[in-house]
Design a protein around this motif. Structure first.
Motif, mmCIF file in Angstrom:
data_model
loop_
_atom_site.group_PDB
_atom_site.id
_atom_site.type_symbol
_atom_site.label_atom_id
_atom_site.label_comp_id
_atom_site.label_asym_id
_atom_site.label_seq_id
_atom_site.Cartn_x
_atom_site.Cartn_y
_atom_site.Cartn_z
ATOM 1 N N SER A 213 -8.378 22.347 6.953
ATOM 2 C CA SER A 213 -7.708 23.539 7.475
ATOM 3 C C SER A 213 -6.290 23.587 6.929
ATOM 4 O O SER A 213 -5.660 22.542 6.699
ATOM 5 N N THR A 214 -5.797 24.795 6.693
ATOM 6 C CA THR A 214 -4.445 24.978 6.171
ATOM 7 C C THR A 214 -3.415 24.338 7.103
ATOM 8 O O THR A 214 -3.476 24.521 8.319
ATOM 9 N N GLY A 215 -2.509 23.566 6.519
ATOM 10 C CA GLY A 215 -1.468 22.917 7.309
ATOM 11 C C GLY A 215 -1.797 21.498 7.705
ATOM 12 O O GLY A 215 -0.919 20.752 8.162
ATOM 13 N N PHE A 216 -3.068 21.082 7.509
ATOM 14 C CA PHE A 216 -3.455 19.714 7.856
ATOM 15 C C PHE A 216 -2.778 18.738 6.898
ATOM 16 O O PHE A 216 -2.702 18.978 5.694
ATOM 17 N N VAL A 217 -2.277 17.617 7.437
ATOM 18 C CA VAL A 217 -1.565 16.630 6.623
ATOM 19 C C VAL A 217 -2.490 15.476 6.259
ATOM 20 O O VAL A 217 -3.048 14.815 7.138
ATOM 21 N N LEU A 218 -2.669 15.258 4.965
ATOM 22 C CA LEU A 218 -3.513 14.178 4.461
ATOM 23 C C LEU A 218 -2.661 13.003 3.998
ATOM 24 O O LEU A 218 -1.543 13.189 3.532
ATOM 25 N N LYS A 219 -3.195 11.790 4.129
ATOM 26 C CA LYS A 219 -2.592 10.604 3.536
ATOM 27 C C LYS A 219 -3.292 10.367 2.198
ATOM 28 O O LYS A 219 -4.488 10.097 2.149
ATOM 29 N N LEU A 220 -2.538 10.487 1.101
ATOM 30 C CA LEU A 220 -3.118 10.299 -0.227
ATOM 31 C C LEU A 220 -2.504 9.086 -0.902
ATOM 32 O O LEU A 220 -1.279 8.935 -0.895
ATOM 33 N N PRO A 221 -3.330 8.215 -1.492
ATOM 34 C CA PRO A 221 -2.775 7.055 -2.200
ATOM 35 C C PRO A 221 -2.087 7.486 -3.482
ATOM 36 O O PRO A 221 -2.540 8.406 -4.171
ATOM 37 N N LEU A 222 -0.978 6.816 -3.790
ATOM 38 C CA LEU A 222 -0.277 7.103 -5.035
ATOM 39 C C LEU A 222 -1.073 6.559 -6.215
ATOM 40 O O LEU A 222 -1.750 5.538 -6.110
ATOM 41 N N VAL A 223 -0.979 7.250 -7.345
ATOM 42 C CA VAL A 223 -1.657 6.813 -8.555
ATOM 43 C C VAL A 223 -1.001 5.543 -9.073
ATOM 44 O O VAL A 223 0.218 5.414 -9.073
ATOM 45 N N GLU A 224 -1.799 4.599 -9.503
ATOM 46 C CA GLU A 224 -1.249 3.363 -10.046
ATOM 47 C C GLU A 224 -0.567 3.634 -11.376
ATOM 48 O O GLU A 224 -0.904 4.542 -12.107
ATOM 49 N N GLY A 225 0.407 2.799 -11.704
ATOM 50 C CA GLY A 225 1.083 2.906 -12.988
ATOM 51 C C GLY A 225 2.084 4.022 -13.008
ATOM 52 O O GLY A 225 1.864 5.070 -13.573
ATOM 53 N N LYS A 226 3.238 3.813 -12.356
ATOM 54 C CA LYS A 226 4.225 4.890 -12.239
ATOM 55 C C LYS A 226 5.229 4.893 -13.381
ATOM 56 O O LYS A 226 6.163 5.659 -13.375
ATOM 57 N N GLN A 227 5.066 3.985 -14.345
ATOM 58 C CA GLN A 227 6.010 3.975 -15.454
ATOM 59 C C GLN A 227 5.977 5.323 -16.157
ATOM 60 O O GLN A 227 4.933 5.939 -16.321
ATOM 61 N N LEU A 228 7.145 5.780 -16.586
ATOM 62 C CA LEU A 228 7.239 7.116 -17.185
ATOM 63 C C LEU A 228 6.316 7.270 -18.384
ATOM 64 O O LEU A 228 5.755 8.319 -18.614
ATOM 65 N N ALA A 229 6.137 6.213 -19.151
ATOM 66 C CA ALA A 229 5.333 6.312 -20.364
ATOM 67 C C ALA A 229 3.868 6.595 -20.058
ATOM 68 O O ALA A 229 3.119 7.017 -20.914
ATOM 69 N N LYS A 230 3.431 6.369 -18.803
ATOM 70 C CA LYS A 230 2.030 6.564 -18.457
ATOM 71 C C LYS A 230 1.787 7.852 -17.697
ATOM 72 O O LYS A 230 0.698 8.106 -17.231
ATOM 73 N N ASN A 231 2.802 8.653 -17.549
ATOM 74 C CA ASN A 231 2.673 9.847 -16.726
ATOM 75 C C ASN A 231 2.075 11.038 -17.463
ATOM 76 O O ASN A 231 1.815 12.056 -16.867
ATOM 77 N N LYS A 232 1.889 10.922 -18.756
ATOM 78 C CA LYS A 232 1.343 12.058 -19.513
ATOM 79 C C LYS A 232 -0.180 12.011 -19.475
ATOM 80 O O LYS A 232 -0.793 10.969 -19.628
ATOM 81 N N ASP B 182 0.836 -1.198 0.000
ATOM 82 C CA ASP B 182 0.000 0.000 0.000
ATOM 83 C C ASP B 182 0.868 1.245 0.000
ATOM 84 O O ASP B 182 1.470 1.583 1.005
ATOM 85 N N HIS B 183 0.969 1.953 -1.142
ATOM 86 C CA HIS B 183 1.797 3.148 -1.256
ATOM 87 C C HIS B 183 0.947 4.406 -1.090
ATOM 88 O O HIS B 183 -0.127 4.526 -1.671
ATOM 89 N N PHE B 184 1.423 5.340 -0.299
ATOM 90 C CA PHE B 184 0.738 6.605 -0.142
ATOM 91 C C PHE B 184 1.766 7.669 0.218
ATOM 92 O O PHE B 184 2.933 7.376 0.468
ATOM 93 N N PHE B 185 1.336 8.936 0.198
ATOM 94 C CA PHE B 185 2.256 10.013 0.554
ATOM 95 C C PHE B 185 1.545 11.037 1.414
ATOM 96 O O PHE B 185 0.305 11.107 1.452
ATOM 97 N N ASP B 186 2.339 11.807 2.171
ATOM 98 C CA ASP B 186 1.793 12.873 3.010
ATOM 99 C C ASP B 186 1.641 14.137 2.176
ATOM 100 O O ASP B 186 2.567 14.544 1.481
ATOM 101 N N TYR B 187 0.466 14.756 2.239
ATOM 102 C CA TYR B 187 0.218 15.988 1.502
ATOM 103 C C TYR B 187 -0.276 17.053 2.477
ATOM 104 O O TYR B 187 -1.243 16.837 3.219
ATOM 105 N N THR B 188 0.394 18.206 2.498
ATOM 106 C CA THR B 188 0.031 19.298 3.399
ATOM 107 C C THR B 188 -0.940 20.254 2.700
ATOM 108 O O THR B 188 -0.640 20.789 1.630
ATOM 109 N N VAL B 189 -2.106 20.448 3.302
ATOM 110 C CA VAL B 189 -3.137 21.308 2.717
ATOM 111 C C VAL B 189 -2.662 22.758 2.699
ATOM 112 O O VAL B 189 -2.191 23.293 3.708
ATOM 113 N N GLN B 190 -2.783 23.390 1.536
ATOM 114 C CA GLN B 190 -2.381 24.779 1.361
ATOM 115 C C GLN B 190 -3.587 25.708 1.535
ATOM 116 O O GLN B 190 -4.738 25.274 1.453
ATOM 117 N N SER B 191 -3.305 26.971 1.760
ATOM 118 C CA SER B 191 -4.372 27.953 1.965
ATOM 119 C C SER B 191 -5.316 27.998 0.763
ATOM 120 O O SER B 191 -4.879 28.087 -0.380
#
Length: 637
Positions: free
Chosen positions: A251-270, A212-221
């Motif tokens: 609220s600004t500054g709150f940290v969310l756990k967001l799942p990473l998008v599937e398919g990280k191969q470079l060819a699929k990033n567009k 299960d891959h995810f990342f921390d994202y900080t909410v901006q104003s």
């Protein structure tokens, strides 16, 4: 002061980096206001040390930048762990800028000054704490930096690895199921499961089952669930699933756990719909098994400096803007190399003194007399003509060459890349942004300035232009009649005449009672620094402008600034941060499966202050920034 990371560079290079922060060389397009913003001091303070600039700024002139002293308040016994200091907020400063100047985090500033949570204003006093080194004997344990990945060396065992990296054997085996029987020389293993990169607000985390891959994202104003879901390509339902509390609001500054998008191969990033590139974390697709070789061509000119009997090294620092820029950039590049090695990226680095001046360089000699057959990427030198010479010489080996700093576009071959968005690109991206937001776009020109008006006439459609006459007068009644209610009205102001700028600003503020107006400039000039054209007035019009760099107050940006200051005894300036951004981004790109060139058409990336979106070998990573009502600078969405 830190030891030299790479051989061949004289010790004085690192020693004099400290002093480089006290001088500034004026470059084309800079104004007194823009310089004061860079160094977080007031224009008046700069003028006090450099009275000659009252008559105007001249390109290539070196001026002195003031360094503020700190007021210390000692406890009666002088043995408390911390000393309370006080700082007075200057015009235009943000909490992030102040935190970088003082070397404390934004969170610490808010903790000690709760009212700052709602914004700060010029003249406001902020309290902050520093360690009382004279009053405490407490010892602190420095945590060992552990790389993400590690290549096992000869005779190493699980036991020796556990001691070397302060990790239990059971933890090693959990992170690397394939080594439960034994470890083999040359194998690559994982040593940690959480990575903190000094590059963006995203921290990649892998949970204990490894799936299960995810990342921390900080909410901006000002962000909403919808804008966050679109920005990160994550469904709102997925955000709520990982963060149930968001149903009660963000609220600004709150940290969310967001799942990473599937398919990280470079060819699929567009993006398949818009054709735009997505911003990605290239660390996720690094090939750790293949070693890469990076070459830096730095114009130190060591031989010239060492052999010049007429000047001391300190005198060179005071007079040679090129050397100052080089040293700052190099110090930032070294932090990028350090970060890459901590993360376990398989890189080797060579540094050559390109001995470049305005008209000469030994680039040809370096390439002719050294083996570049295994080189994967070259950064530098700093002048486009010499970068392009290197590109021609290495064309047959298909080695990418990066021009890291020059703002003017180049004409290099297919292997030459320009990391700094040119002024033309910044202008193009500005108009692309304006047209994406509204079709009510107007331009006000000075009769003496024709460059922008010609550009609009020949390359931009749908912009209504108005000009001041030879007496500096413009019929604002005619302009007002064309403004559109219910739409954003962008007013581009192209004048360097003080009275024209003041007149336009005052008239537009008056129009705001009836219309939604935003003032736009393509570049800053001295007229915007005039005392009657206050920052408050410009902020009321949400002054918008394009920029190659942004303000970044994320945790990772502060970590970078803190680490840089620890090594160099000063906070990083724009060239040092640029050195980190260009180098770290280049390293991540060249460590992909198919190398640097394979990434340029597929992905867009972002580092501390810069973003990299290479199109036809030119970086189109431009920010749209504006003055907010609280006098801070924000990034337009």
């Amino acid at each position: 002061m830190r030891k030299l990371f790479l051989s061949g560079i004289l010790t004085f290079i690192f020693t004099i980096t400290v002093f480089a922060q006290l001088k500034h060389t004026i470059v084309k397009g800079e104004t007194l206001y823009s310089i004061s913003k860079k160094y977080q001091v007031t224009p008046e303070e700069i003028i006090k040390l450099n009275p000659e600039i009252k008559k105007g700024l001249k390109e290539n002139v070196i001026i002195t930048i003031p360094v503020k002293s700190k007021k210390e308040y000692f406890s009666s016994d002088n043995k408390s762990k911390f000393i309370k200091n006080e700082y007075v907020v200057q015009t235009g400063e943000t909490l992030y800028a102040i935190s970088r100047k003082l070397g404390v985090s934004v969170d610490e500033l808010i903790k000690n000054n709760p009212v700052a949570k709602n914004g700060i204003s010029p003249g406001q006093k902020l309290t902050y704490l520093i360690l009382n080194k004279t009053g405490t004997t407490e010892k602190f344990t420095v945590k060992k930096e552990i790389p993400l990945m590690y290549k096992i060396q000869a005779k190493e065992t699980k036991y020796s690895l556990s001691k070397k990296f302060d990790i239990s054997i059971s933890e090693l085996e959990r992170l690397n199921p394939h080594i439960k029987s034994d470890v083999k020389t040359g194998d690559t293993i994982r040593l940690t499961e959480k990575i903190e990169l000094p590059k963006s607000s995203k921290i990649i985390v892998v949970n204990k089952n490894g799936t299960d891959h995810f990342f921390d994202y900080t909410v901006q104003s000002g962000e909403t669930l919808y804008s966050i879901s679109k920005k990160n390509n994550v469904a709102i339902e997925k955000i709520i699933e990982k963060n149930p509390s968001v149903t009660q609001g963000l609220s600004t500054g709150f940290v969310l756990k967001l799942p990473l998008v599937e398919g990280k191969q470079l060819a699929k990033n567009k993006d398949s719909v818009t054709g735009n590139k997505r911003k990605v974390n290239l660390l996720e697709t690094v090939n750790f098994s293949k070693e890469r070789n990076l070459v830096l061509l730095m114009p130190f000119n060591i031989n010239r400096i060492e052999n010049d009997s007429t000047k001391t090294k300190i005198e060179y620092l005071k007079s040679d803007k090129f050397l100052n820029i080089t040293l700052d950039f190099y110090a930032g590049a070294l932090k990028a190399i350090d970060s890459a090695k901590v993360l376990g990226l398989p890189i080797k680095v060579k540094v050559f003194d390109a001995e470049s001046s305005k008209y000469s360089s030994n680039v040809i000699s370096i390439i002719k007399n050294n083996d570049f057959s295994t080189t994967d990427l070259v950064i530098g030198p700093f002048t486009n003509s010499f970068v392009e010479t290197a590109g021609e010489l290495l064309m047959d080996k298909n080695i990418p060459i990066i021009s890291p700093l020059m703002k003017d576009g180049g004409k290099g071959g297919k292997n030459v890349f320009y990391a700094m968005p040119s002024e033309d690109i910044q202008r193009e991206e500005l108009f692309n942004y304006l047209k994406s937001k509204s079709d009510a776009i107007f331009a006000i020109h000075s009769s003496a300035r024709t460059s922008l008006s010609a550009y609009i006439a020949n390359k931009v459609t749908g912009v209504k232009s108005y000009s001041f006459n030879d007496k500096g007068i413009l019929d604002f009644t005619t302009l007002k009649a064309q403004l559109v209610k219910g739409k954003k009205n962008f007013i581009i102001l192209d004048s360097d005449k003080i009275m024209q700028v003041l007149s336009a600003v005052n008239q537009l503020i008056g129009f705001k009672k009836e219309f939604d107006i935003q003032l736009v400039v393509t570049e800053f000039n001295d007229a915007l620094d005039f005392e009657d054209v206050t920052i408050k007035k410009l902020a009321s019009l949400k002054l918008l402008y394009p920029s190659a760099i942004r303000e970044n107050d994320s945790k990772e940006a502060l970590n970078f600034a803190s680490a840089y200051r620890k090594d160099n005894k000063v906070m990083p300036n724009q060239y040092a941060t640029r050195g980190f951004d260009v180098t770290f981004d280049a390293i991540l790109r060249m460590c992909q499966e198919n190398g640097f060139s394979a990434t340029v058409d597929e992905v867009e990336t972002e580092q501390i202050e810069s973003q990299f979106n290479y199109v036809n070998n030119n970086n189109r990573g431009v920010y749209m920034l504006y003055y907010n009502d609280d006098l801070t600078i924000k990034q337009a969405k």
